[in-house]
Design a protein around this motif. Structure first.
Motif, PDB file in Angstrom:
ATOM      1  N   GLU A   1     -14.749   7.803  10.757  1.00  0.00           N
ATOM      2  CA  GLU A   1     -13.323   7.112  10.675  1.00  0.00           C
ATOM      3  C   GLU A   1     -12.295   8.194  10.327  1.00  0.00           C
ATOM      4  O   GLU A   1     -12.546   9.116   9.256  1.00  0.00           O
TER       5      GLU A   1
ATOM      6  N   HIS B   1     -17.745   4.869   5.284  1.00  0.00           N
ATOM      7  CA  HIS B   1     -16.917   4.128   5.756  1.00  0.00           C
ATOM      8  C   HIS B   1     -16.134   3.206   4.805  1.00  0.00           C
ATOM      9  O   HIS B   1     -15.397   2.150   5.608  1.00  0.00           O
ATOM     10  N   ASN B   2     -16.581   3.312   3.604  1.00  0.00           N
ATOM     11  CA  ASN B   2     -16.505   2.098   2.322  1.00  0.00           C
ATOM     12  C   ASN B   2     -15.276   2.981   1.376  1.00  0.00           C
ATOM     13  O   ASN B   2     -15.049   2.121   0.514  1.00  0.00           O
TER      14      ASN B   2
ATOM     15  N   VAL C   1     -11.361   4.289   1.737  1.00  0.00           N
ATOM     16  CA  VAL C   1     -10.092   3.565   2.262  1.00  0.00           C
ATOM     17  C   VAL C   1      -9.799   4.135   3.005  1.00  0.00           C
ATOM     18  O   VAL C   1      -9.381   5.149   3.616  1.00  0.00           O
TER      19      VAL C   1
ATOM     20  N   ASP D   1      -6.121   4.243   6.379  1.00  0.00           N
ATOM     21  CA  ASP D   1      -5.037   3.870   6.443  1.00  0.00           C
ATOM     22  C   ASP D   1      -5.245   2.710   7.787  1.00  0.00           C
ATOM     23  O   ASP D   1      -6.249   2.665   8.614  1.00  0.00           O
TER      24      ASP D   1
ATOM     25  N   LYS E   1     -15.277  -1.701   6.283  1.00  0.00           N
ATOM     26  CA  LYS E   1     -13.833  -2.290   6.659  1.00  0.00           C
ATOM     27  C   LYS E   1     -13.711  -3.175   7.943  1.00  0.00           C
ATOM     28  O   LYS E   1     -14.315  -2.882   9.070  1.00  0.00           O
TER      29      LYS E   1
ATOM     30  N   ARG F   1     -15.717  -2.188  11.008  1.00  0.00           N
ATOM     31  CA  ARG F   1     -16.798  -3.208  11.479  1.00  0.00           C
ATOM     32  C   ARG F   1     -17.095  -3.532  13.240  1.00  0.00           C
ATOM     33  O   ARG F   1     -17.883  -3.835  13.811  1.00  0.00           O
TER      34      ARG F   1
ATOM     35  N   GLU G   1     -19.310   0.394  -3.504  1.00  0.00           N
ATOM     36  CA  GLU G   1     -18.514   0.847  -3.955  1.00  0.00           C
ATOM     37  C   GLU G   1     -18.812   1.770  -4.596  1.00  0.00           C
ATOM     38  O   GLU G   1     -19.176   3.576  -4.539  1.00  0.00           O
TER      39      GLU G   1
END
Length: 855
Positions: free
Chosen positions: A437, A447-448, A450, A452, A480, A484, A685
């Motif tokens: 990401e 992946h987990n 935050v 934007d 997110k 996903r 998390e």
């Protein structure tokens, strides 16, 4: 309306409270009641007055309660002492009366209160137990006892109990001259007369697991009542009391019962499951006879014969279900994955040599996947034996054949670790592709975290993309939504790839039309319905590889995984040092202090330590396994130890994560050390952050529940402390111990115990202390169990239908049943000629899905 095995007990039982109490034990129907088996049967007990007692030899007598006292014990818990007097009973035996003490211990006040209500002053009891001497008085500790309704003695019913030279009967002595206070109208008694109670305690008597809502005696009484209901109104009418002469009476002057007539009447409502030719060949009872001999035994020999019959029945049903499951799976169509070039490249790229066992298992899996029907294979291996490498090799064969593969892990922590390790292996081949990401800043994040609005899923490839890049995707429930969706879209496109997932792989949103291989890690954490849902992801059934590090002896594997081909990895990779295991009594303060000092020295050397507790906090249940990740249960919750339920009530409460964290943080040995906690209640998390801090050394001591039992891999971890180790099974302790020693350094496992020296619990810990062999430990683990699920309730989703079968001691029964099941299914695949067996197999399959890995 006639009574059947499916009849709810609520339609028979007029006592609503008893219906509720039985329901709390899982007994809802008449069939449930008949299969709620006793865990032992008492030997015939001789009648003796207290004056005739022989120390250490069990005896039965009648007595009245003089006084009851309850004392708090020094540390915690309670002791109840009741003084009883057998003067009247002793007179009937022409000896002097005497006094004795009945003693009960418990940590639970509710249990003590329940016993105290039964032993109120003036209560009439029939008692069976082994006498000992304390303070010059006979004492019975936790004896079996029945409360007797004194009404018949108070209202002139003692006349038929007078001494008689002809009949040999005795006078109970509790006559109408009693000056007892009137009894509360709501009291319930185990027996109406002393004669009835003595008959029950002196004959071989089944003993059931009970609770504070219902006693073993009331369970027994209810089951006998339901068996009478099954026999029908016509039989019951014929049994109405009539005048009988002395030739028709048996022990204690009770009428003789025609057992053959009872069995015949019961057999009309209880059809046999075992085919008649097998019953004759194996020398078994009819099912109705077996139920009678279990719940109303005439002697211990009949009880043993009934036990053998019902164990064979369970084995036959289980093995027939497994044989049918295996045959059904081989009729399904699967994608043949015969291309092995990518597999060969992967093996060649590994920076270490595979063991001979790994090479053999990879070859076996490769051959299975080349066929056009689904592979069904269980891969069992020691902790750290290299199962993941074998699984990746299988996934490479699937991807190399133009197909997709999915690996499903039970927790997010384990899924992320698999994702990282598989990605490293793929990168080692020179062509890694990973989901990542990136925000507007271009920084990569997990992946987990935050992300934007500019988050994208991209392929991380070299500047010059290599031919044959292999996408490795991570799919978890905590991702997110945008990320996903991109992962789901790639899988749904049919692109050859490897997907590492949690339970999210079983959701309807995950579709993989090109799926050819499903790998299930720690298979016992998933139900068969979840595994079967993967079949709907593609046009053809995928090959299935299930893996476990829980040691399973071959006899157990034959019982529960008989529809699978089984592979064992027994060799450990080189460089591993054996884990030193010590059993530490919790009361030994000196040894405990030395242990903590050693742990501190290892932490100062840059290493890590786990501390494991069975509970989360003091308010949680003793087995706080509400989370699916905290599935480890205390040993004594899963094992039938052959002990009475009041003995279970005496166990000390289990330690909790909150309590131990507070205690350890206050010790001088850990001054300046930061602690972290991890339980099933933590969100994904938090778990990820806790494990990252632990691995980095920010919090070098992790206090956790058994959530760390599988998949946690921190190379710097060298010490593990397991509190209440005597309350866990050996296989689970072996699993927990395997969390350390992964970095090639010296490592230690400390098993903290409150077990008494020489007890069964202490013997179990000696097994784990003296062996690192998972197969040997698993064999010993099962030998300690009385009955039940080899993998525990947490792995079967509830109480097993195999209530009597023992997978070690009953191996010959299982082997005979397996051979019979294969012959039956071969001759009649749908069991059309054996309707009762077919129905039992269907019920077993529905109620025990986790024993079957395919339908």
């Amino acid at each position: 309306m006639s009574t059947t095995l499916e009849t709810p007990i609520a339609s028979i039982e007029t006592n609503r409270r008893r219906v509720g109490a039985l329901k709390s034990l899982g007994v809802v129907s008449v069939g449930d009641a008949l299969t709620y088996y006793p865990f032992r049967v008492t030997e015939p007990v001789p009648l003796r007055a207290l004056h005739e007692a022989k120390i250490g030899e069990k005896m039965a007598f009648a007595a009245s309660v003089r006084e009851v006292r309850v004392f708090p014990m020094a540390r915690r818990g309670f002791r109840l002492i009741a003084t009883v007097d057998d003067a009247q009973f002793a007179r009937s035996r022409r000896v002097a009366g005497s006094l004795a003490s009945l003693v009960f211990f418990s940590y639970r006040k509710s249990y003590v209160d329940w016993v105290q209500r039964r032993l109120h002053q003036g209560a009439l009891l029939v008692i069976a137990g082994e006498p000992s001497v304390y303070n010059d008085r006979l004492q019975f500790t936790h004896p079996d006892m029945l409360t007797v309704n004194p009404a018949d003695m108070q209202f002139g019913m003692q006349s038929d109990m007078q001494p008689s030279a002809e009949s040999g009967e005795w006078d109970d002595g509790f006559g109408s001259g009693s000056t007892r206070d009137p009894l509360p109208s709501n009291l319930r008694f185990d027996a109406e007369t002393v004669r009835e109670a003595l008959t029950r305690v002196c004959r071989p008597r089944p003993v059931y697991h009970a609770n504070s809502r219902i006693s073993s005696e009331h369970i027994h009484e209810s089951i006998l009542k339901y068996m009478d209901a099954l026999r029908g109104d016509e039989y019951m009418a014929a049994q109405q009391p009539t005048a009988v002469d002395s030739s028709q009476t048996g022990e204690f002057g009770l009428p003789n019962v025609d057992r053959a007539m009872q069995a015949e009447a019961l057999a009309a409502a209880v059809p046999d499951i075992v085919p008649e030719h097998l019953r004759t060949a194996e020398g078994l009872m009819h099912r109705a006879e077996a139920f009678m001999a279990m719940h109303d035994p005439v002697n211990t020999k009949d009880f043993a014969a009934a036990l053998h019959t019902l164990r064979y029945e369970e084995a036959l049903v289980c093995q027939t279900a497994l044989v049918k499951s295996r045959d059904a799976s081989r009729k399904a169509a699967a994608s043949a994955c015969s291309e092995t070039a990518l597999l060969d490249d992967f093996v060649a790229s590994l920076p270490f040599e595979l063991t001979a066992g790994q090479r053999q298992v990879i070859a076996d899996i490769s051959a299975d996947m080349s066929r056009d029907y689904p592979m069904q294979r269980l891969l069992q291996g020691e902790v750290g034996s290299g199962k993941t490498v074998v699984a990746v090799a299988a996934m490479m064969q699937a991807v190399g054949s133009g197909r997709q593969a999915v690996l499903v892990a039970p927790t997010q922590v384990l899924a992320e670790q698999h994702y990282e390790s598989i990605s490293r292996m793929v990168r080692g081949m020179g062509g890694a592709a990973r989901t990542s990401e990136r925000g507007e800043s271009g920084e990569r994040s997990t992946h987990n975290q935050v992300v934007d609005g500019g988050a994208q899923v991209t392929m991380e490839t070299p500047d010059e993309p290599l031919e044959g890049d292999i996408p490795v995707l991570l799919l978890t429930g905590g991702m997110k939504l945008a990320v996903r969706r991109r992962v789901l879209a790639m899988a749904a496109s049919g692109t050859p790839c490897i997907v590492v997932a949690t339970h999210a792989a079983f959701s309807k949103t995950f579709q993989a039309p090109n799926l050819a291989l499903a790998v299930i890690d720690e298979q016992h954490r998933f139900g068969v319905e979840q595994r079967e849902s993967l079949n709907a992801k593609a046009d053809k059934a995928p090959h299935l590889l299930v893996m476990t590090a829980t040691p399973i002896p071959r006899t157990a594997a034959m019982t529960w995984f008989g529809d699978l081909d089984i592979s064992w990895l027994t060799e450990l990779p080189g460089g591993r040092k054996p884990i030193r295991t010590f059993v530490v009594p919790e009361v030994d303060a000196h040894t405990m202090a030395n242990m903590f000092a050693l742990i501190r020295s290892r932490i100062d050397a840059g290493e890590r330590a786990y501390v494991v507790c069975p509970r989360i906090d003091a308010d949680s249940a003793e087995n706080d396994a509400s989370s699916e990740e905290d599935s480890g249960r205390p040993f004594d919750e899963l094992y039938d130890l052959g002990e009475d339920d009041d003995r279970r009530a005496q166990r000390p409460p289990l330690h909790s994560v909150a309590e131990i964290t507070e205690r350890l943080s206050g010790l001088p040995q850990f001054a300046g050390i930061r602690f972290a906690t991890l339980t099933g209640r933590d969100d994904d998390e938090t778990k990820t952050q806790v494990m990252a801090d632990f691995a980095a050394g920010t919090t070098p001591i992790l206090v956790a529940t058994t959530v760390i039992e599988v998949g946690v891999d921190v190379a710097q971890a060298s010490c593990i402390v397991i509190f209440d180790a005597d309350r866990y099974g050996l296989s689970q302790l072996h699993q927990l111990r395997g969390r350390v020693g992964r970095g090639g350094t010296n490592s230690w496992a400390f098993l903290i115990s409150r077990a008494e020296a020489g007890s069964d619990a202490a013997q179990r810990l000696e097994v784990i202390r003296g062996s690192l062999d998972g197969a040997e430990i698993a064999q010993a683990d099962l030998e300690f169990r009385g009955a039940g699920d080899v993998l525990g309730d947490a792995q079967s989703g509830g109480r097993s239908s195999l209530k009597l079968l023992r997978v070690v001691k009953d191996v010959r029964i299982i082997e005979h049943a397996r051979a019979a099941a294969e012959a039956l299914v071969a001759a009649d695949p749908d069991l059309l000629a054996e309707v009762q067996l077919a129905g039992a197999v269907l019920d077993f399959t529905r109620g025990n899905e986790t024993f079957l890995t395919s339908n």
